[in-house]
Design a protein around this motif. Structure first.
Motif, PDB file in Angstrom:
ATOM      1  N   LEU A   8      38.461  23.950  32.562  1.00 60.16           N
ATOM      2  CA  LEU A   8      38.548  23.819  34.055  1.00 60.16           C
ATOM      3  C   LEU A   8      37.235  24.307  34.599  1.00 60.16           C
ATOM      4  N   GLN A 252      53.017  14.155  29.884  1.00 64.57           N
ATOM      5  CA  GLN A 252      51.671  14.629  30.103  1.00 64.57           C
ATOM      6  C   GLN A 252      51.106  13.525  31.399  1.00 64.57           C
ATOM      7  N   HIS A 282      48.678  17.445  26.897  1.00 65.47           N
ATOM      8  CA  HIS A 282      49.069  17.961  28.407  1.00 65.47           C
ATOM      9  C   HIS A 282      47.972  17.893  29.369  1.00 65.47           C
ATOM     10  N   THR A 283      48.102  17.953  30.550  1.00 66.03           N
ATOM     11  CA  THR A 283      47.119  17.857  31.641  1.00 66.03           C
ATOM     12  C   THR A 283      47.292  18.999  32.513  1.00 66.03           C
ATOM     13  N   CYS A 284      46.194  19.382  33.169  1.00 65.38           N
ATOM     14  CA  CYS A 284      46.013  20.678  34.205  1.00 65.38           C
ATOM     15  C   CYS A 284      45.203  20.329  35.393  1.00 65.38           C
ATOM     16  N   VAL A 292      46.876  26.927  39.580  1.00 61.44           N
ATOM     17  CA  VAL A 292      46.785  25.885  38.506  1.00 61.44           C
ATOM     18  C   VAL A 292      48.056  25.417  38.242  1.00 61.44           C
ATOM     19  N   ALA A 293      48.231  24.029  38.310  1.00 62.01           N
ATOM     20  CA  ALA A 293      49.454  23.285  38.000  1.00 62.01           C
ATOM     21  C   ALA A 293      49.222  22.611  36.541  1.00 62.01           C
ATOM     22  N   CYS A 294      50.157  22.488  35.635  1.00 65.15           N
ATOM     23  CA  CYS A 294      50.059  21.985  34.684  1.00 65.15           C
ATOM     24  C   CYS A 294      51.461  21.110  34.049  1.00 65.15           C
ATOM     25  N   TRP A 295      51.256  19.935  33.167  1.00 64.80           N
ATOM     26  CA  TRP A 295      52.203  19.263  32.756  1.00 64.80           C
ATOM     27  C   TRP A 295      52.187  18.736  31.481  1.00 64.80           C
ATOM     28  N   ASN A 298      54.432  21.693  25.931  1.00 63.31           N
ATOM     29  CA  ASN A 298      54.628  23.038  26.343  1.00 63.31           C
ATOM     30  C   ASN A 298      55.115  23.852  25.124  1.00 63.31           C
TER      31      ASN A 298
END
Length: 299
Positions: A8, A252, A282-284, A292-295, A298
């Protein structure tokens, strides 16, 4: 200082690569249309520039207005078992595993020190995938080299290449990403084109058929940044929303399901993203608030 190949992007970092010609980069998000971002100090964001952080955020930085993040061009990249970097001259040096020709020096010999990619003197961005590498030239053309079983070099063949070949029909790329066996580029219009493996829909052309030349991502415009995982891809729109497509086994894609998608779906509840990055599954995203948001996966 350690400088991550996939990050990032905030601020700058320095990379020193040992070899016959030691070279140091100051990596900034200031890369313009023909500027690799090496030793870039300007804070004036022109067309296609990210400029400095404040310029990149524009009016949307903290007050919820339109978000203008520009295009963040990578001058160093890590593939599966190899690394490549753009020199200040526009030449490219690579090192590491070379079984498929992913170092671009005309051989399949592994190298523990940088070797020069043959015939490439004007690179402005580089993206390493799984045993292949792609680069944007200063003209907007894209070249790729390495493993090509799924068409990830975009030259219309399935033949591995140990030197760069031109991605057919691509003349106006402004940003580039590579996944496990696919690649995508933002075009100057804000549309996105992809090529290569497509078994999970990661090319977003509505099919799961491998493509050996580029196809346009369906229904996607105003894209300012891309991120690619192993078999999924995400795009940041100028509005701050994010769309993803491809494999979704671990969620993701961020749409609240685990269904693979062969067309873009919107990440739920995310309307103010200013930067995105993808890992294997996964992605952020950085939001305009600085959070920061992630999904996705995990564990």
């Amino acid at each position: 200082m350690f400088c991550p190949a996939v990050a990032l992007w905030i601020g700058a970092c320095s990379l020193i690569v040992p070899g016959p010609d030691d070279f140091t980069y100051d990596l900034h998000p200031d890369a313009g249309p023909t500027d690799s971002g090496v030793d870039a100090a300007s804070t004036d964001a022109g067309p296609g520039d990210a400029g400095d952080v404040d310029a990149a955020f524009g009016d949307g930085g903290m007050d919820g207005g339109p978000i203008d993040v520009g295009h963040h061009r990578s001058v160093i990249t890590g593939g599966f078992l190899h690394t490549c970097a753009i020199r200040s001259t526009g030449a490219v040096a690579c090192w590491g595993s070379n079984e498929r020709g992913q170092l671009g020096d005309g051989s399949t010999t592994d190298h523990s020190a940088p070797v020069t990619v043959a015939g490439l003197i004007d690179a402005v961005e580089i993206a390493g995938g799984g045993e292949f590498t792609c680069a944007i030239r200063s003209t907007g053309a894209v070249v790729c080299w390495g493993f090509n079983f799924f068409g990830q070099l975009g030259d219309g063949s399935a033949s591995n290449r140990s030197t760069p070949v031109v991605v057919s029909g691509m003349t106006d790329a402004v940003e580039l990403v590579s996944g496990g066996a696919h690649a995508c580029a933002i075009r100057s219009s804000g549309s996105v084109a992809c090529w290569g493996a497509n078994g999970f829909g990661q090319l977003a052309d509505g099919s799961t058929t491998e493509r050996f030349t580029q196809v346009i991502v369906s229904g996607l415009t105003n894209v300012v940044e891309l991120a690619a995982g192993d078999a999924h891809t995400c795009a940041l729109r100028s509005t701050g929303s994010v769309a993803c497509w491809g494999r979704n086994y671990w969620g993701q894609l961020g749409d609240g399901t685990t269904m693979d998608r062969s067309a873009p779906v919107t990440v739920a509840g995310l309307t103010d993203a200013i930067e995105i990055a993808a890992g294997f599954s996964h992605t952020c995203a950085i939001r305009s608030t600085g959070t920061v948001a992630c999904w996705g996966q995990n564990f």
